[in-house]
Design an enzyme around this catalytic site. Sequence first.
Site, PDB file in Angstrom:
ATOM      1  N   CYS A   1       0.864  -1.184   0.000  1.00 35.89           N
ATOM      2  CA  CYS A   1       0.000   0.000   0.000  1.00 35.89           C
ATOM      3  C   CYS A   1       0.896   1.228   0.000  1.00 35.89           C
ATOM      4  CB  CYS A   1      -0.870   0.010   1.245  1.00 35.89           C
ATOM      5  SG  CYS A   1      -1.825  -1.481   1.427  1.00 35.89           S
TER       6      CYS A   1
ATOM      7  N   ARG B   1       1.388   1.581  -6.217  1.00 35.45           N
ATOM      8  CA  ARG B   1       1.559   0.611  -5.114  1.00 35.45           C
ATOM      9  C   ARG B   1       0.242  -0.061  -4.736  1.00 35.45           C
ATOM     10  NH1 ARG B   1       6.305   1.557  -2.177  1.00 35.45           N
ATOM     11  NH2 ARG B   1       5.427   0.589  -0.320  1.00 35.45           N
TER      12      ARG B   1
ATOM     13  N   TRP C   1      -3.745  -1.591  -1.280  1.00 37.19           N
ATOM     14  CA  TRP C   1      -3.683  -2.851  -2.039  1.00 37.19           C
ATOM     15  C   TRP C   1      -4.126  -3.898  -1.031  1.00 37.19           C
ATOM     16  CZ3 TRP C   1      -3.166  -4.548  -6.861  1.00 37.19           C
ATOM     17  CH2 TRP C   1      -2.938  -5.899  -7.057  1.00 37.19           C
TER      18      TRP C   1
ATOM     19  N   ASN D   1       0.744  -0.130   6.047  1.00 38.51           N
ATOM     20  CA  ASN D   1       1.211  -0.922   4.892  1.00 38.51           C
ATOM     21  C   ASN D   1       1.931  -2.120   5.472  1.00 38.51           C
ATOM     22  OD1 ASN D   1       2.141  -1.910   2.472  1.00 38.51           O
ATOM     23  ND2 ASN D   1       3.915  -0.540   2.414  1.00 38.51           N
ATOM     24  N   GLY D   2       1.467  -3.324   5.145  1.00 36.51           N
ATOM     25  CA  GLY D   2       2.126  -4.532   5.665  1.00 36.51           C
ATOM     26  C   GLY D   2       1.091  -5.594   5.993  1.00 36.51           C
TER      27      GLY D   2
ATOM     28  N   GLU E   1       6.979 -21.079 -19.634  1.00 37.23           N
ATOM     29  CA  GLU E   1       6.920 -19.722 -19.072  1.00 37.23           C
ATOM     30  C   GLU E   1       8.073 -18.873 -19.606  1.00 37.23           C
ATOM     31  OE1 GLU E   1       4.855 -17.946 -17.765  1.00 37.23           O
ATOM     32  OE2 GLU E   1       5.936 -16.324 -16.765  1.00 37.23           O
TER      33      GLU E   1
ATOM     34  N   LYS F   1       7.589 -15.425 -21.698  1.00 35.27           N
ATOM     35  CA  LYS F   1       8.204 -14.159 -21.295  1.00 35.27           C
ATOM     36  C   LYS F   1       8.931 -13.530 -22.467  1.00 35.27           C
ATOM     37  CE  LYS F   1       6.486 -13.254 -18.397  1.00 35.27           C
ATOM     38  NZ  LYS F   1       5.484 -14.194 -18.180  1.00 35.27           N
TER      39      LYS F   1
ATOM     40  N   GLU G   1       6.524 -12.379 -25.437  1.00 34.78           N
ATOM     41  CA  GLU G   1       5.549 -11.298 -25.203  1.00 34.78           C
ATOM     42  C   GLU G   1       6.213  -9.944 -24.994  1.00 34.78           C
ATOM     43  OE1 GLU G   1       3.065 -11.397 -21.730  1.00 34.78           O
ATOM     44  OE2 GLU G   1       4.533 -12.486 -20.579  1.00 34.78           O
TER      45      GLU G   1
ATOM     46  N   HIS H   1      10.799 -35.464 -31.453  1.00 36.61           N
ATOM     47  CA  HIS H   1       9.556 -35.756 -32.202  1.00 36.61           C
ATOM     48  C   HIS H   1       9.182 -34.581 -33.089  1.00 36.61           C
ATOM     49  CE1 HIS H   1       8.924 -39.394 -29.823  1.00 36.61           C
ATOM     50  NE2 HIS H   1       9.306 -38.678 -28.785  1.00 36.61           N
TER      51      HIS H   1
ATOM     52  N   LYS I   1      -2.750  -5.888 -19.377  1.00 40.12           N
ATOM     53  CA  LYS I   1      -2.367  -6.544 -18.124  1.00 40.12           C
ATOM     54  C   LYS I   1      -3.424  -7.548 -17.697  1.00 40.12           C
ATOM     55  CE  LYS I   1       0.022  -7.611 -14.608  1.00 40.12           C
ATOM     56  NZ  LYS I   1       1.144  -8.536 -14.883  1.00 40.12           N
TER      57      LYS I   1
END
Length: 612
Positions: free
Chosen positions: A2, A27, A73, A99-100, A485, A489, A492, A508, A607
Site C-alpha cells: 500500500c 503501489r 492494495w 502498509n504490511g 513460461e 516471457k 511477449e 519428435h 495486463k
Amino acid sequence: MCGIVGYVGEGDAGQILVKGLKRLEYRGYDSAGVALMNGEMLIQKGKGKVINLEKNLVASKITGKIGIGHTRWATHGEPNDINYHPHLSESGKIALVHNGIIENYTSLRKKLIERGRTFKSQTDTEIIAQLLEEIFTTSDISFEEALQLTLKQVVGTYGLAIVNIDEPERVYVARKGSPLLLGIGDGEMFIASDASPIVEYTNKVIYLDDGEMAIVTKDDYQVKTIEDVKLTKEIHELAMGIEEIEKAGYPHFMLKEIFEQPRSIADCLRGRLNTSDSTIQLGGLVNVMEELVSANRIVIAACGTSWHSGLVGEYLFEYLAKTPVEVEYASEFRYRDPLIGKGDVLLVISQSGETADTLAALREAKAKGATVLGICNVVGSTISRETDAGVFTHAGPEIGVASTKAFTAQVAVLTMMAIQLGQAKGHIDNARAAELINELDSIPKKVEHILNESDESIQEMAKLFTYAPNFLYLGRTYNFPVALEGALKLKEISYIHAEGYPAAEMKHGPIALIDDMMPVVVIAATDHTNDKMISNIEEVKARKGRIISIMNDGNSDVKDLSNFCVNIPSTIDCFTPLLTVIPLQLLSYYIAVNRGCNVDQPRNLAKSVTVE
Ligand code: AGP
C-alpha cells in the site's frame, strides 16, 4: 503493498496528501483515504483510484494542516468502505494507516473482543488502532509509550502513520518491514512510503529502519527505536526524479518486480509456514479441506502465465498429495461442456482475478456442482469473490504486463497447498513436512542469491542473442512448465518467436529446427531426469545449437556441454521452478530492452484480459 503519506505544516494537508497518494497509486489502487485534523478528526475515503477520494474531499470541503493518507492494495478484507484506510480506534480519537501484514491479528482481535472491544472492519490493520487505544486508555503512560507497547505485541510487517486528536500537532510513524521516509521541509514535514510524494517539496529525507518510530511535528522530529532509544539519523539528499522513484530506481516496473521476488515470495509465505510444528496455515482453505481431501481430482483452469503455474501445480499435487490433477486452458474448458461435478475441485488461478475466460470456467464448474477454489493476487477481484474459497498470493501490485512475481507467488501458494493436502491425506509425515517447510522457507534467500549472482552475466549474455530469430526452451517434469513460461516471457516482451517443449519431445519434431542460429535454453536443475537431460543437450550440441543451461551449481556434465550456464542453488526437486524461472525472466527482460521494446507495456497486450 500500500502507499502511505503524511503531512504536518501550514499548507493544505488534504490537497498535499491527495497529490502524494496519486504518486503512490502504482503501489495499490483499490481504495484511498485520508484523516485530517482540524479541531476534530475528519475522515474521507474513496473507492478505486485516488481521483475518487479527491472528488469526495473537494465536495466535503474538509481541510486541515495535519493529516495522513493511504492508497490500498488489499491483503485482508474486501475493498469496501469499511475496510478502506484510515482505520479508527473505537473512540474515534485515533486514526491510522498501515502498509504490511499483521500475522497475529486473529489472536489479537480475539483477545480484544473478549475484553469488550468491537470491530468494524475485516482488516488486520484495525487491530493496531484498537490495541493502541486500549493500552493508552488503561495505563498512565504517554501515547508514545503506548505505541511502543502496542508494536511489541504485533507480529508481522508494518509501515504506520498515526494521528491522535488529543495531540493535534503530531504524527507518529513506525516501520518494520514496510518502507517509510520523512521529508524535511521548511516549517513543514512530509511522510511517505517512498520518495515520490516528497521530492517536489524537498530533497532532504530520512529513511526509517526496521524497529524504528518517529514523532513528527511541523518544525521537528524525533526518531527512536520502539525500545525508546533515541537515534540521530543521517539526512540524505534525493538525486532521483519522480519517474525513477516510482520504479524505486529501476528502469522498468518489470525489472523492479523481478527483483521484488525475494520479498514477494516471503510475503506470500509469511504467517503461513509454521516451521515450529511443521504445519501450513492457509486460512482461506480451512472450510474446504474436506472437499480437497476427498476430491476425486483437482482440475486447474487458467490462462497464460497462470496456466503455467497451474502445470507446476499438477506435478506438485500429484507428487506431494497423490491427488490426480488435470490442467486446462480456461478458454477451452469453458466451451467443452466439461465433465465436472460434485466431488471434483476446480482450482482457478489468476493474478488479476478478472480474466474473462478464467471467470467463465469458474462459473461453468460451479453451475455443474464442483467445489471452486481460487488463487488470486487482487483481493476483492471478481474471481476471488465468486470462488467458494481460495488463497491470496500477497505479491503486491504487478504493474508490468509480463507476469513475473505473480508467477512465483502462485507457485509458492500451490506448493503450500500440495504440502498441506499431502499432510491431511497422510502422505507426508512430520519429518518430511519439516524438511519441505524448512526448505520452502529458504527459497526467498535463494532467489535473492540468483538475482545478486547472475544478473550481470545474464545481461551480458543477452547481448549475444538480441537478434536471434527464434528460441527453444526445454525442460522436464517440474521444469517443463518453466520452459513454457520462459518462452512466453521472451515472446511477449521481445517479439522473438519462442517455444517451450518437454525436452524429450524435441526429437519428435522440433529437433529439425536446430542449427547454429537456434539458441536452446535448457533447464537442467539436477533431478531424477538429469541424465536424460544431458542426452538432450548432446543432441542439440551435435546439431550446433547454442546451449544456455540453467543448472545447479557444480553440475559439471551440463556445464561442459553448454555455451552459457546460469547457476542456481540446489533445492528440493519440486521447488526448482521457483528458482529456474528467475534467470529466464532476466534473459527475456534484457533481450527486450536491447531490442528497444516497450517492456512494461508490450504491443497488443493488456495486463488483464477481461474480454474474450
Ligand atoms: C503473462 O506474462 C501475461 N501477461 C498473460 O499471459 C497473463 O498471465 C494471462 O493473461 C492471465 O492473467 P491473469 O493471471 O490475471 O488471469
